[in-house]
Design a protein around this motif. Structure first.
Motif, PDB file in Angstrom:
ATOM      1  N   CYS A  53       0.883  -1.220  -0.070  1.00  0.00           N
ATOM      2  CA  CYS A  53       0.114  -0.152   0.013  1.00  0.00           C
ATOM      3  C   CYS A  53       0.968   1.293   0.023  1.00  0.00           C
ATOM      4  O   CYS A  53       1.909   1.112  -0.530  1.00  0.00           O
ATOM      5  CB  CYS A  53      -1.056  -0.076   1.290  1.00  0.00           C
ATOM      6  SG  CYS A  53      -2.204  -1.480   1.290  1.00  0.00           S
ATOM      7  N   SER A  54       0.216   2.214   0.432  1.00  0.00           N
ATOM      8  CA  SER A  54       1.085   3.456   0.346  1.00  0.00           C
ATOM      9  C   SER A  54       2.326   3.647   1.119  1.00  0.00           C
ATOM     10  O   SER A  54       3.537   4.127   0.850  1.00  0.00           O
ATOM     11  CB  SER A  54       0.132   4.966   0.776  1.00  0.00           C
ATOM     12  OG  SER A  54      -0.261   4.622   1.850  1.00  0.00           O
ATOM     13  N   ARG A  67      -0.107 -14.204   8.190  1.00  0.00           N
ATOM     14  CA  ARG A  67      -0.118 -13.089   7.177  1.00  0.00           C
ATOM     15  C   ARG A  67       0.248 -12.075   8.248  1.00  0.00           C
ATOM     16  O   ARG A  67      -0.483 -11.526   9.057  1.00  0.00           O
ATOM     17  CB  ARG A  67      -1.491 -13.090   6.729  1.00  0.00           C
ATOM     18  CG  ARG A  67      -1.620 -11.623   5.605  1.00  0.00           C
ATOM     19  CD  ARG A  67      -2.832 -11.816   4.820  1.00  0.00           C
ATOM     20  NE  ARG A  67      -3.036 -10.875   3.918  1.00  0.00           N
ATOM     21  CZ  ARG A  67      -3.665  -9.561   3.991  1.00  0.00           C
ATOM     22  NH1 ARG A  67      -3.970  -9.336   5.226  1.00  0.00           N
ATOM     23  NH2 ARG A  67      -3.679  -8.690   3.019  1.00  0.00           N
ATOM     24  N   TYR A  68       1.422 -11.131   7.970  1.00  0.00           N
ATOM     25  CA  TYR A  68       1.951 -10.299   8.794  1.00  0.00           C
ATOM     26  C   TYR A  68       2.025  -8.817   8.174  1.00  0.00           C
ATOM     27  O   TYR A  68       2.305  -8.588   7.175  1.00  0.00           O
ATOM     28  CB  TYR A  68       3.293 -10.698   9.368  1.00  0.00           C
ATOM     29  CG  TYR A  68       3.392 -11.877  10.181  1.00  0.00           C
ATOM     30  CD1 TYR A  68       3.073 -12.090  11.394  1.00  0.00           C
ATOM     31  CD2 TYR A  68       3.643 -12.976   9.407  1.00  0.00           C
ATOM     32  CE1 TYR A  68       3.146 -13.172  12.159  1.00  0.00           C
ATOM     33  CE2 TYR A  68       3.948 -14.293  10.140  1.00  0.00           C
ATOM     34  CZ  TYR A  68       3.565 -14.116  11.310  1.00  0.00           C
ATOM     35  OH  TYR A  68       3.553 -15.463  12.030  1.00  0.00           O
ATOM     36  N   PHE A  69       1.479  -7.793   8.997  1.00  0.00           N
ATOM     37  CA  PHE A  69       1.606  -6.735   8.605  1.00  0.00           C
ATOM     38  C   PHE A  69       3.292  -5.935   8.840  1.00  0.00           C
ATOM     39  O   PHE A  69       3.752  -6.473   9.742  1.00  0.00           O
ATOM     40  CB  PHE A  69       0.688  -5.638   9.602  1.00  0.00           C
ATOM     41  CG  PHE A  69       0.670  -3.929   9.477  1.00  0.00           C
ATOM     42  CD1 PHE A  69       0.060  -3.265   8.552  1.00  0.00           C
ATOM     43  CD2 PHE A  69       1.911  -3.497  10.437  1.00  0.00           C
ATOM     44  CE1 PHE A  69       0.384  -2.105   8.426  1.00  0.00           C
ATOM     45  CE2 PHE A  69       1.806  -2.070  10.035  1.00  0.00           C
ATOM     46  CZ  PHE A  69       1.213  -1.385   9.400  1.00  0.00           C
ATOM     47  N   PHE A  70       3.509  -5.080   7.918  1.00  0.00           N
ATOM     48  CA  PHE A  70       4.667  -4.521   8.081  1.00  0.00           C
ATOM     49  C   PHE A  70       4.718  -2.947   7.584  1.00  0.00           C
ATOM     50  O   PHE A  70       3.873  -2.731   6.895  1.00  0.00           O
ATOM     51  CB  PHE A  70       5.781  -5.154   7.306  1.00  0.00           C
ATOM     52  CG  PHE A  70       5.979  -4.940   5.832  1.00  0.00           C
ATOM     53  CD1 PHE A  70       6.474  -4.040   5.102  1.00  0.00           C
ATOM     54  CD2 PHE A  70       5.173  -5.764   5.061  1.00  0.00           C
ATOM     55  CE1 PHE A  70       6.675  -4.023   4.141  1.00  0.00           C
ATOM     56  CE2 PHE A  70       5.294  -5.668   3.869  1.00  0.00           C
ATOM     57  CZ  PHE A  70       6.071  -4.968   3.148  1.00  0.00           C
ATOM     58  N   HIS A  71       5.488  -2.282   8.158  1.00  0.00           N
ATOM     59  CA  HIS A  71       5.420  -0.866   7.755  1.00  0.00           C
ATOM     60  C   HIS A  71       6.876  -0.623   6.906  1.00  0.00           C
ATOM     61  O   HIS A  71       7.725  -1.467   6.967  1.00  0.00           O
ATOM     62  CB  HIS A  71       5.865   0.047   9.064  1.00  0.00           C
ATOM     63  CG  HIS A  71       5.652   1.580   8.686  1.00  0.00           C
ATOM     64  ND1 HIS A  71       6.634   2.481   8.254  1.00  0.00           N
ATOM     65  CD2 HIS A  71       4.652   2.350   8.702  1.00  0.00           C
ATOM     66  CE1 HIS A  71       6.451   3.705   7.849  1.00  0.00           C
ATOM     67  NE2 HIS A  71       4.942   3.562   8.238  1.00  0.00           N
ATOM     68  N   GLN A  81      12.058  -0.494  -4.781  1.00  0.00           N
ATOM     69  CA  GLN A  81      12.464  -1.730  -5.615  1.00  0.00           C
ATOM     70  C   GLN A  81      11.594  -3.051  -5.263  1.00  0.00           C
ATOM     71  O   GLN A  81      11.592  -3.992  -5.950  1.00  0.00           O
ATOM     72  CB  GLN A  81      14.055  -1.893  -5.442  1.00  0.00           C
ATOM     73  CG  GLN A  81      14.878  -0.933  -5.856  1.00  0.00           C
ATOM     74  CD  GLN A  81      15.019  -0.501  -7.392  1.00  0.00           C
ATOM     75  OE1 GLN A  81      14.531  -1.434  -8.194  1.00  0.00           O
ATOM     76  NE2 GLN A  81      14.961   0.688  -7.621  1.00  0.00           N
ATOM     77  N   ALA A  82      11.030  -2.927  -4.208  1.00  0.00           N
ATOM     78  CA  ALA A  82      10.156  -4.185  -3.796  1.00  0.00           C
ATOM     79  C   ALA A  82       8.756  -3.972  -4.557  1.00  0.00           C
ATOM     80  O   ALA A  82       8.278  -3.245  -4.998  1.00  0.00           O
ATOM     81  CB  ALA A  82       9.900  -4.035  -2.313  1.00  0.00           C
ATOM     82  N   ASP A 670     -11.228  -4.461  -3.211  1.00  0.00           N
ATOM     83  CA  ASP A 670     -10.413  -3.439  -2.876  1.00  0.00           C
ATOM     84  C   ASP A 670     -10.787  -2.086  -3.648  1.00  0.00           C
ATOM     85  O   ASP A 670     -10.530  -0.776  -3.041  1.00  0.00           O
ATOM     86  CB  ASP A 670      -9.230  -3.668  -3.218  1.00  0.00           C
ATOM     87  CG  ASP A 670      -8.384  -4.984  -2.603  1.00  0.00           C
ATOM     88  OD1 ASP A 670      -8.966  -5.069  -1.271  1.00  0.00           O
ATOM     89  OD2 ASP A 670      -7.618  -5.696  -2.777  1.00  0.00           O
ATOM     90  N   ASP A 671     -11.415  -2.064  -4.651  1.00  0.00           N
ATOM     91  CA  ASP A 671     -11.825  -0.978  -5.371  1.00  0.00           C
ATOM     92  C   ASP A 671     -13.210  -0.471  -5.071  1.00  0.00           C
ATOM     93  O   ASP A 671     -13.979   0.347  -5.625  1.00  0.00           O
ATOM     94  CB  ASP A 671     -11.900  -1.076  -7.037  1.00  0.00           C
ATOM     95  CG  ASP A 671     -12.550  -2.301  -7.160  1.00  0.00           C
ATOM     96  OD1 ASP A 671     -13.311  -2.951  -6.545  1.00  0.00           O
ATOM     97  OD2 ASP A 671     -12.770  -2.691  -8.516  1.00  0.00           O
TER      98      ASP A 671
END
Length: 787
Positions: A53-54, A67-71, A81-82, A670-671
């Protein structure tokens, strides 16, 4: 084999991290200097970037469901580049505020480890498909269609390879070519591959005489390999499942399948290659003479024999056309059924001549009924009382009441289906595994008249209670059944209670049973019960009937039908139960707290119960209710992905006699577009006291049932704060204009008002709408006056 011995690699740290399903653990003093992160001893995990996401994203763990959240600040290289599908290594810690695990210290990782040792092998299957260039998340399940085989310490290994794995694509390889290669392992799936395949030596070109195709029948199958009985010779040949190619489903490769194949010499052994499946009936081992013969068994097939090359161990004697006595052999596959054949049995058969060696034998052997007339075999009669869907069941012998087991393979004809309650004729024999126990063999279905004549003109059958007899008793388990009594009193339409009680005592129950392949019903009254005081819907019973009786009598309870379910709606000691044995649009079961067994029963929404089912005037009623431990997780597996959605129709109480125990939630993509709808029940709501209303925004996961049905689970209301206007205030309580279930107003108590405000009619308030813990009715809590 598809596994690879560890000796193929050098024993260095890089290999250790790649081959283990759980990566090396590392000790950390502090994971993150941010106060919101809780420092722990972390384990390096392997994962795939699933969403970006942003300023944040999500990582899916490869080796355990997570399933893990990351900043983005935790990504240790250039985050720009990811991309989705990248393989990364990360650690997990706990977010102090949300108390949820998150991914930290994220670094890019290689998706595959290539061993340094070169291995020599042989091309077993030539690769035809171009391997996908993108080895990212959406394509990591792709397996190339080529196969390389090699031998290590006496074991044969098969590794897949693709066209992209050839070092020189201008030099095509063929089956039998000697090659060298490196062994690679996908760290996400632990799948091994052959990489950097180089040609060492071309195979000797096949002569035209060696290009002959062979046919046969699969005789043995074990895991990924098996044996084929050849049509051209009296021997079997080895094959590996990869020789069928990538487009053949593995579940179709099983004994009895007819195939065509090539023969190759690998390591001085003949193996089948390039196998294709043929239509049934293509392969024929014998020329069969259709003339039927009558014979007598001299030597039957034995159950316990040492493995021998001679499989035709049975012998029978018959009269030839020129009136001379002759013997023929036969084997397991020559019988028309798997039931036991005994010495001196009279049988019918035809003669088969093997095309491969000209040997004759008896085949299509079936036991004749006249065999029982001429022999002194003791035949028994009985009734099927229990069935196992895969093995067999149990028979109750008449008139001795002895219980014996039987196997489906002992049924002499396959043109009928055995059901519980069917009368059978059989022979008692000692069990082959336990010589002290009898079992039924050589089983035949008999007619109703034969059993009536044997049992004194009384037929004993098995059945299921379809409608229980309402015998008018008001006391069950020491309590009155309020729901049953109220429902029946409402249906009297003004008749006096004495007449109602009298009519109930004359009500008849109904038993459904199957006999001679025909499904029928027969009524019964409660006075004919022998070992119980009451029957419920679904109970399995044994009963007697006669030709001149219209009622079942001498009814014996065999097995109680106890149903599991969950408390879906609870209102002031009454409510409805969701049954666990049905899916889709189900009929709710009404209950009263008086029907629970035991004292001081504490019941809440979502609790699991076990109960008996009674049907009164078309309405399902639960009785003899027992609270049990929760087993909902055994029925559904919850997928890790969390979705957004909106409530289309909630679980709700419509009236005292009507409810909706299944609601519906529509997925929001998502939309922001509406998607698929999923059903849900109270068991899928995280906070079971919260009230869900139409158009409420929620988050949820998808649960997969044992029958592959889907429903919503782990449902969380995104905004629990409701708004409304105070309608009335009466002393210490009042009501708010708020449409909830069957009411247009919701109750509140002054003790739930925050900040000590005094509410008056017309005030606008914010509150939480929940079900009251004691009464189960909707009520407002944590009230706060707006402006």
């Amino acid at each position: 084999m598809t596994s690879v011995p560890t000796e193929l690699y050098h024993n260095h740290d890089h290999y250790q991290r790649g081959t283990n399903s759980k990566l090396l653990t590392t000790s950390m003093n502090t994971i993150n200097t941010n106060d919101d992160m809780m420092p722990i001893k972390a384990q390096r995990e392997l994962g795939i970037i699933e969403k970006l996401c942003s300023t944040y994203g999500f990582v899916y763990c490869c080796h355990r469901d997570g399933r893990y959240f990351f900043h983005f600040s935790e990504y240790k290289t250039d985050i720009h580049q990811a991309k989705i599908g990248d393989v990364v290594e990360f650690e997990t810690t706990i977010d102090k505020r949300k108390k949820k695990p998150v991914a930290v210290n994220i670094i890019p990782a290689s998706p595959e480890i290539i061993g340094e040792n070169r291995v020599e092998g042989t091309i077993a299957v030539v690769a035809r498909q171009q391997q996908l260039q993108n080895n990212g998340f959406p394509q990591f399940d792709f397996i190339p269609d080529g196969k390389v085989t090699y031998v290590k310490k006496g074991e044969t290994y098969f590794l897949p390879y693709g066209l992209a794995d050839l070092q020189d694509v201008t030099m095509p390889v063929k089956v039998g070519d000697r090659v060298s290669f490196n062994v690679g392992q996908d760290r996400r799936t632990n799948q091994f591959f052959a990489r950097n395949v180089a040609l060492i030596e071309k195979s000797i070109p096949s002569t035209p005489s060696n290009t002959k195709r062979y046919r046969g029948v699969i005789s043995t199958m074990k895991d990924s390999f098996g044996f084929i009985e050849r049509e051209d010779a009296l021997k079997e040949i080895f094959f590996h499942i990869t020789e069928f190619g990538p487009n053949v489903a593995t579940n179709t490769i099983q004994p009895g399948v007819e195939v065509e194949f090539d023969i190759q010499d690998r390591h001085n052994k003949e193996v089948a290659s390039n196998i294709i499946i043929l239509p049934k009936g293509t392969v024929e081992f014998d020329d069969i003479d259709k003339t039927p013969y009558i014979g007598r068994i001299l030597q039957p097939l034995q159950n316990k024999l040492k493995k021998s090359d001679n499989i035709l161990i049975g012998r029978l004697l018959y009269d030839t056309i020129d009136k001379k006595m002759s013997e023929l052999s036969f084997g397991e596959r020559d019988r028309c059924g798997l039931y036991t054949l005994l010495e001196n049995d009279i049988v019918q058969f035809v003669i088969a001549k093997d095309k491969r060696d000209g040997m004759t034998r008896a085949t299509q052997i079936s036991l004749l009924d006249q065999s029982f007339l001429k022999s002194k075999e003791q035949r028994q009669m009985g009734i099927v009382i229990k069935l196992d869907s895969t093995i067999g069941g149990q028979i109750k012998c008449l008139p001795s009441d002895q219980i014996v087991s039987f196997r489906f393979s002992e049924v002499m004809k396959d043109n009928f289906q055995i059901t519980e309650g069917d009368p059978l004729e059989f022979t008692l024999a000692l069990n082959s595994n336990n010589g002290d126990i009898h079992e039924a063999i050589r089983i035949k279905l008999i007619s109703k008249d034969n059993l009536l004549n044997m049992n004194g003109h009384e037929l004993r059958l098995m059945g299921i209670v379809e409608r229980d007899a309402n015998d008018g008793r008001s006391e069950r388990n020491g309590r009155s059944n309020d729901i049953s009594e109220t429902k029946q009193q409402q249906q009297t339409n003004g008749t006096d209670s004495l007449s109602t009680s009298s009519n109930r005592q004359q009500d008849q129950g109904l038993i459904r049973y199957i006999y001679d392949g025909t499904e029928s019903t027969i009524p019964y009254v409660s006075t004919n019960l022998s070992n119980t005081s009451a029957l419920y819907c679904g109970d399995k019973v044994e009963f007697s009937i006669t030709s001149n009786s219209n009622l079942a009598f001498n009814i014996t309870l065999i097995e109680r039908n106890r149903i599991h379910g969950w408390i879906a709606i609870l209102r002031e000691g009454k409510g409805f139960i969701e049954q666990s044995n049905t899916m889709g649009n189900i009929e709710p079961v009404a209950f009263s707290m008086n029907a629970f067994t035991g004292d001081n029963i504490q019941v809440e929404l979502g609790d699991e119960v076990e109960f008996s089912l009674r049907k009164i005037s078309g309405r399902l009623i639960a009785e003899n209710i027992l609270k049990v431990s929760l087993t909902i997780n055994n029925f559904y597996s919850i997928l890790p992905t969390v979705h957004r959605g909106r409530v289309v129709s909630p679980v709700r109480m419509i009236s005292n006699d009507e409810c909706e125990i299944l609601g519906r939630i529509q997925k929001i993509t998502d939309d922001g577009m509406p998607g698929e709808c999923y059903t849900y029940s109270i068991t899928g709501v995280k906070n079971k006291r919260v009230i869900l209303l139409p158009n409420d925004s929620v988050t949820f996961s998808i649960a997969i049932g044992l029958d592959y049905s889907r429903r919503a689970a782990n449902i969380i209301l995104e905004n629990e704060i409701r708004k409304g206007k105070v309608d009335t205030v009466k002393g210490q309580f009042g009501f708010i204009d708020f449409a909830c279930e069957e009411n247009k107003k919701i109750f509140f108590h002054n003790s739930e008002i925050e900040a000590g405000f005094e509410l008056r009619a017309g005030d606008e308030v914010e509150f939480y709408a929940q079900y009251n813990l004691k009464s189960g009715k909707p009520c407002a809590s944590k009230l706060r006056r707006v402006k």
